[in-house]
Design a protein around this motif. Structure first.
Motif, PDB file in Angstrom:
ATOM      1  N   LYS A 232      54.809 -13.825  36.185  1.00 18.99           N
ATOM      2  CA  LYS A 232      54.107 -14.670  37.157  1.00 18.99           C
ATOM      3  C   LYS A 232      52.664 -14.209  37.341  1.00 18.99           C
ATOM      4  CE  LYS A 232      57.529 -16.959  39.827  1.00 18.99           C
ATOM      5  NZ  LYS A 232      58.038 -17.280  41.148  1.00 18.99           N
ATOM      6  N   ASP A 233      52.439 -12.893  37.166  1.00 21.85           N
ATOM      7  CA  ASP A 233      51.090 -12.353  37.316  1.00 21.85           C
ATOM      8  C   ASP A 233      50.285 -12.448  36.029  1.00 21.85           C
ATOM      9  OD1 ASP A 233      51.705 -11.764  39.860  1.00 21.85           O
ATOM     10  OD2 ASP A 233      52.078  -9.627  39.541  1.00 21.85           O
ATOM     11  N   GLY A 234      50.960 -12.763  34.934  1.00 22.22           N
ATOM     12  CA  GLY A 234      50.298 -12.743  33.630  1.00 22.22           C
ATOM     13  C   GLY A 234      49.142 -13.729  33.548  1.00 22.22           C
ATOM     14  N   GLN A 235      48.004 -13.263  33.069  1.00 20.97           N
ATOM     15  CA  GLN A 235      46.826 -14.126  32.865  1.00 20.97           C
ATOM     16  C   GLN A 235      46.551 -14.119  31.373  1.00 20.97           C
ATOM     17  OE1 GLN A 235      44.743 -15.329  35.733  1.00 20.97           O
ATOM     18  NE2 GLN A 235      46.665 -14.884  36.752  1.00 20.97           N
ATOM     19  N   TYR A 236      46.922 -15.204  30.717  1.00 21.54           N
ATOM     20  CA  TYR A 236      46.796 -15.205  29.264  1.00 21.54           C
ATOM     21  C   TYR A 236      45.814 -16.270  28.795  1.00 21.54           C
ATOM     22  CZ  TYR A 236      51.269 -12.924  30.122  1.00 21.54           C
ATOM     23  OH  TYR A 236      52.255 -12.114  30.604  1.00 21.54           O
ATOM     24  N   ASP A 237      45.035 -15.916  27.784  1.00 23.43           N
ATOM     25  CA  ASP A 237      44.227 -16.935  27.110  1.00 23.43           C
ATOM     26  C   ASP A 237      45.174 -17.941  26.458  1.00 23.43           C
ATOM     27  OD1 ASP A 237      42.104 -15.386  27.816  1.00 23.43           O
ATOM     28  OD2 ASP A 237      41.454 -14.905  25.786  1.00 23.43           O
ATOM     29  N   LYS A 238      44.714 -19.171  26.341  1.00 24.28           N
ATOM     30  CA  LYS A 238      45.558 -20.203  25.731  1.00 24.28           C
ATOM     31  C   LYS A 238      44.754 -21.038  24.749  1.00 24.28           C
ATOM     32  CE  LYS A 238      48.238 -20.429  29.917  1.00 24.28           C
ATOM     33  NZ  LYS A 238      47.198 -19.729  30.718  1.00 24.28           N
ATOM     34  N   ARG A 239      45.488 -21.493  23.733  1.00 23.87           N
ATOM     35  CA  ARG A 239      44.867 -22.398  22.765  1.00 23.87           C
ATOM     36  C   ARG A 239      45.457 -23.792  22.964  1.00 23.87           C
ATOM     37  NH1 ARG A 239      41.998 -21.652  18.253  1.00 23.87           N
ATOM     38  NH2 ARG A 239      42.425 -19.424  18.160  1.00 23.87           N
ATOM     39  N   TYR A 240      44.567 -24.775  22.993  1.00 23.76           N
ATOM     40  CA  TYR A 240      44.974 -26.161  23.230  1.00 23.76           C
ATOM     41  C   TYR A 240      44.499 -27.042  22.090  1.00 23.76           C
ATOM     42  CZ  TYR A 240      45.055 -24.569  28.141  1.00 23.76           C
ATOM     43  OH  TYR A 240      45.273 -23.889  29.302  1.00 23.76           O
ATOM     44  N   VAL A 241      45.159 -28.176  21.935  1.00 27.74           N
ATOM     45  CA  VAL A 241      44.569 -29.275  21.168  1.00 27.74           C
ATOM     46  C   VAL A 241      44.427 -30.437  22.148  1.00 27.74           C
ATOM     47  CG1 VAL A 241      44.870 -30.953  19.320  1.00 27.74           C
ATOM     48  CG2 VAL A 241      45.394 -28.546  18.910  1.00 27.74           C
ATOM     49  N   ALA A 242      43.171 -30.857  22.358  1.00 28.20           N
ATOM     50  CA  ALA A 242      42.895 -31.970  23.265  1.00 28.20           C
ATOM     51  C   ALA A 242      42.593 -33.202  22.432  1.00 28.20           C
ATOM     52  CB  ALA A 242      41.710 -31.617  24.170  1.00 28.20           C
ATOM     53  N   HIS A 243      43.394 -34.246  22.628  1.00 29.65           N
ATOM     54  CA  HIS A 243      43.180 -35.506  21.923  1.00 29.65           C
ATOM     55  C   HIS A 243      42.262 -36.355  22.797  1.00 29.65           C
ATOM     56  CE1 HIS A 243      46.456 -34.205  19.308  1.00 29.65           C
ATOM     57  NE2 HIS A 243      47.126 -33.903  20.402  1.00 29.65           N
ATOM     58  N   CYS A 244      41.039 -36.610  22.292  1.00 31.67           N
ATOM     59  CA  CYS A 244      39.978 -37.171  23.131  1.00 31.67           C
ATOM     60  C   CYS A 244      39.685 -38.635  22.795  1.00 31.67           C
ATOM     61  CB  CYS A 244      38.688 -36.368  22.952  1.00 31.67           C
ATOM     62  SG  CYS A 244      38.906 -34.610  23.330  1.00 31.67           S
ATOM     63  N   GLU A 245      39.184 -39.333  23.803  1.00 29.60           N
ATOM     64  CA  GLU A 245      38.749 -40.731  23.659  1.00 29.60           C
ATOM     65  C   GLU A 245      37.307 -40.841  24.165  1.00 29.60           C
ATOM     66  OE1 GLU A 245      42.837 -43.272  24.468  1.00 29.60           O
ATOM     67  OE2 GLU A 245      41.171 -43.397  25.906  1.00 29.60           O
ATOM     68  N   SER A 246      36.465 -41.439  23.373  1.00 30.06           N
ATOM     69  CA  SER A 246      35.065 -41.584  23.752  1.00 30.06           C
ATOM     70  C   SER A 246      34.785 -43.040  24.120  1.00 30.06           C
ATOM     71  CB  SER A 246      34.177 -41.161  22.575  1.00 30.06           C
ATOM     72  OG  SER A 246      32.858 -41.603  22.800  1.00 30.06           O
ATOM     73  N   GLU A 247      33.837 -43.246  25.046  1.00 29.34           N
ATOM     74  CA  GLU A 247      33.471 -44.619  25.420  1.00 29.34           C
ATOM     75  C   GLU A 247      32.361 -45.167  24.537  1.00 29.34           C
ATOM     76  OE1 GLU A 247      32.793 -45.344  29.566  1.00 29.34           O
ATOM     77  OE2 GLU A 247      34.667 -44.336  30.135  1.00 29.34           O
ATOM     78  N   ALA A 248      31.799 -44.291  23.667  1.00 33.06           N
ATOM     79  CA  ALA A 248      30.763 -44.780  22.734  1.00 33.06           C
ATOM     80  C   ALA A 248      31.073 -44.207  21.355  1.00 33.06           C
ATOM     81  CB  ALA A 248      29.379 -44.327  23.193  1.00 33.06           C
ATOM     82  N   ASP A 249      30.555 -44.866  20.320  1.00 40.45           N
ATOM     83  CA  ASP A 249      30.839 -44.390  18.963  1.00 40.45           C
ATOM     84  C   ASP A 249      30.172 -43.038  18.707  1.00 40.45           C
ATOM     85  OD1 ASP A 249      32.193 -46.689  18.673  1.00 40.45           O
ATOM     86  OD2 ASP A 249      30.797 -47.636  17.242  1.00 40.45           O
ATOM     87  N   LEU A 250      30.902 -42.170  18.024  1.00 45.90           N
ATOM     88  CA  LEU A 250      30.382 -40.840  17.692  1.00 45.90           C
ATOM     89  C   LEU A 250      30.652 -40.580  16.216  1.00 45.90           C
ATOM     90  CD1 LEU A 250      31.913 -38.929  20.725  1.00 45.90           C
ATOM     91  CD2 LEU A 250      29.466 -39.351  20.371  1.00 45.90           C
ATOM     92  N   THR A 251      29.714 -39.890  15.579  1.00 46.56           N
ATOM     93  CA  THR A 251      29.965 -39.484  14.201  1.00 46.56           C
ATOM     94  C   THR A 251      30.690 -38.140  14.222  1.00 46.56           C
ATOM     95  OG1 THR A 251      27.924 -38.230  14.021  1.00 46.56           O
ATOM     96  CG2 THR A 251      27.814 -40.575  13.439  1.00 46.56           C
ATOM     97  N   GLU A 252      31.327 -37.839  13.100  1.00 42.92           N
ATOM     98  CA  GLU A 252      32.002 -36.553  12.969  1.00 42.92           C
ATOM     99  C   GLU A 252      31.007 -35.409  13.185  1.00 42.92           C
ATOM    100  OE1 GLU A 252      34.674 -36.482   9.671  1.00 42.92           O
ATOM    101  OE2 GLU A 252      34.825 -34.296   9.662  1.00 42.92           O
ATOM    102  N   GLU A 253      29.793 -35.571  12.636  1.00 42.26           N
ATOM    103  CA  GLU A 253      28.779 -34.511  12.756  1.00 42.26           C
ATOM    104  C   GLU A 253      28.398 -34.267  14.215  1.00 42.26           C
ATOM    105  OE1 GLU A 253      28.717 -37.004  10.487  1.00 42.26           O
ATOM    106  OE2 GLU A 253      29.333 -35.612   8.887  1.00 42.26           O
TER     107      GLU A 253
END
Ligand SMILES: [Zn+2]
Ligand SMILES: [Zn+2]
Length: 408
Positions: free
Chosen positions: A277-298
């Motif tokens: 319960k006291d453990g404070q751990y770094d975490k890795r996430y994958v966030a699947h995002c949605e943009s309201e405007a077009d974006l290039t991969e770059e």
């Protein structure tokens, strides 16, 4: 204060007051001498105000053994209950020898423990944490037993976006059943707690269980990879020696249908509950995002690079402000890279962050409450559609997975 002549103690109880719980023979001889000295008459055990001739040790052993029969155990502790009036009467005679603290209960427990150990083939202990505790009630010739909890540790994975970590009673009726919950009493019909707890409860033949996770993800977030540590407490278990591989298989058989799985089950101690319960751990996430405007991969790659190794200032998000204090937290984003570019409006980022970072707000900026943010770096509104926790870096599942190379 000199005892009154109408002493109502049998020799055994008088002897215990004078010398302690040293056994019937010593007690009786010491008591006989003391009576002779003071000219007191003998009191038959049946007339004794303290023991009322309750010393039927065989009967005590019998009821205690019966109460313990359903319990698998290696160690036990035994206690006895005598009528309150008898124990009060015994305290009345404390002045006979104030140095001796042994009560009839202490003596009964000392006699009972080795006899019961012989009968059961298990070990009597007087301190520490025995597997089971049995109480003999000499008023009714009954006994009741209760096992100390066992603690099961492991890691869970969650593959459903409709599964809370713990049992979630309906807010409207607190579990009684109402219109809001269709009579079920719960907001969500199932939980990780129940997916793991129900098979564990059956295997340990426990009364109930409580689930302690090392933090929790949002209900709609998946918990993938090597899972999140948890400890499950099983209350009053009749079994303590359980095939954990078979138990894990029983939980994992239900993963497809119910959404939770387990990895690496092992028995542990109560102290691990507080530790996780006291453990404070770094975490890795994958966030699947949605943009309201077009974006290039770059553009996305560049924004991820700008967000790598930055310290966020996060004011308590609006979505949790009703239950958390409003303050500004500083949390580091250690790494961020583009995981997958689907199209100009949809992409996924991999994020390694400090414990307690709000990832959805790190992406959206939460209307300026989190800075910097991915949305600000991109200059367009972006939000997290789906979030997955893919790794908890608590040091038990090996070193952090190396980050995937960022596309050039
Ligand atoms: Zn007595
Ligand atoms: Zn309800």
């Amino acid at each position: 204060m000199e005892p009154t002549p109408d002493l109502d103690l049998c020799d055994r109880c008088l002897g215990r007051r004078l010398t302690g719980a040293l056994g019937a023979d010593i007690q009786s001889s010491v008591a006989a001498d003391h009576r002779a000295e003071h000219g007191w008459s003998e009191v038959a055990p049946a007339d004794c105000a303290v023991c009322e001739d309750r010393w039927d040790v065989d009967a005590w052993v019998g009821v205690a053994a019966e109460a313990l029969a359903p319990y698998e155990h290696r160690t036990f502790q035994v206690g006895t209950i005598f009528p309150a009036a008898c124990e009060a009467r015994e305290r009345d005679w404390k002045h006979l020898n104030p140095e001796v603290g042994d009560s009839i209960r202490t003596e009964a427990n000392r006699i009972l423990a080795p006899l019961l150990a012989d009968r059961l083939g298990t070990e009597a202990v007087t301190d520490g944490r025995p597997d089971v505790v049995v109480h003999v009630d000499t008023r009714f010739w009954t006994a009741s037993a209760r096992a100390n909890s066992v603690f099961l540790a492991g890691r869970y994975t969650k593959h459903s976006r409709e599964l809370p970590q713990t049992h979630w009673p309906c807010r409207s009726c607190s579990g009684l059943g109402c219109h809001a919950c269709d009579g079920a009493g719960v907001t969500y019909p199932d939980s990780v707690e129940d997916c793991v707890g129900q098979p564990a409860r059956a295997a340990f033949q426990a009364e109930k269980y409580s689930f302690h996770g090392a933090g929790r993800e949002d209900i709609d977030a998946l918990m993938l990879g090597s899972g999140r540590p948890f400890v499950l407490e099983l209350h009053d278990p009749k079994r303590r020696d359980v095939d954990l591989e078979a138990l894990a298989a029983a939980v994992n058989d239900g993963t497809e249908e119910r959404g939770a799985g387990v990895i690496g089950l092992r028995m542990t101690e109560k102290a691990e509950v507080a530790a996780i319960k006291d453990g404070q751990y770094d975490k890795r996430y994958v966030a699947h995002c949605e943009s309201e405007a077009d974006l290039t991969e770059e553009q996305v790659v560049a924004a991820c690079r700008a967000m790598t190794d930055v310290v966020l200032e996060q004011r308590t998000p609006q979505r949790v402000s009703h239950r958390r204090a409003d303050l500004v937290r500083k949390r580091r984003i250690h790494e961020m890279h583009l995981e997958r570019y689907d199209d100009a409006r949809h992409f996924s980022v991999d994020v390694l962050a400090d414990s307690g970072a709000y990832i959805k707000e790190m992406v959206s900026g939460d209307e300026g409450r989190t800075t910097p943010s991915l949305a600000a770096a991109l200059g367009v509104p972006v939000r997290v559609a789906l979030l997955d926790v893919v790794e908890i870096l608590d040091g038990e599942n090996g070193p952090a997975t190396p980050a995937a190379p960022t596309p050039a």
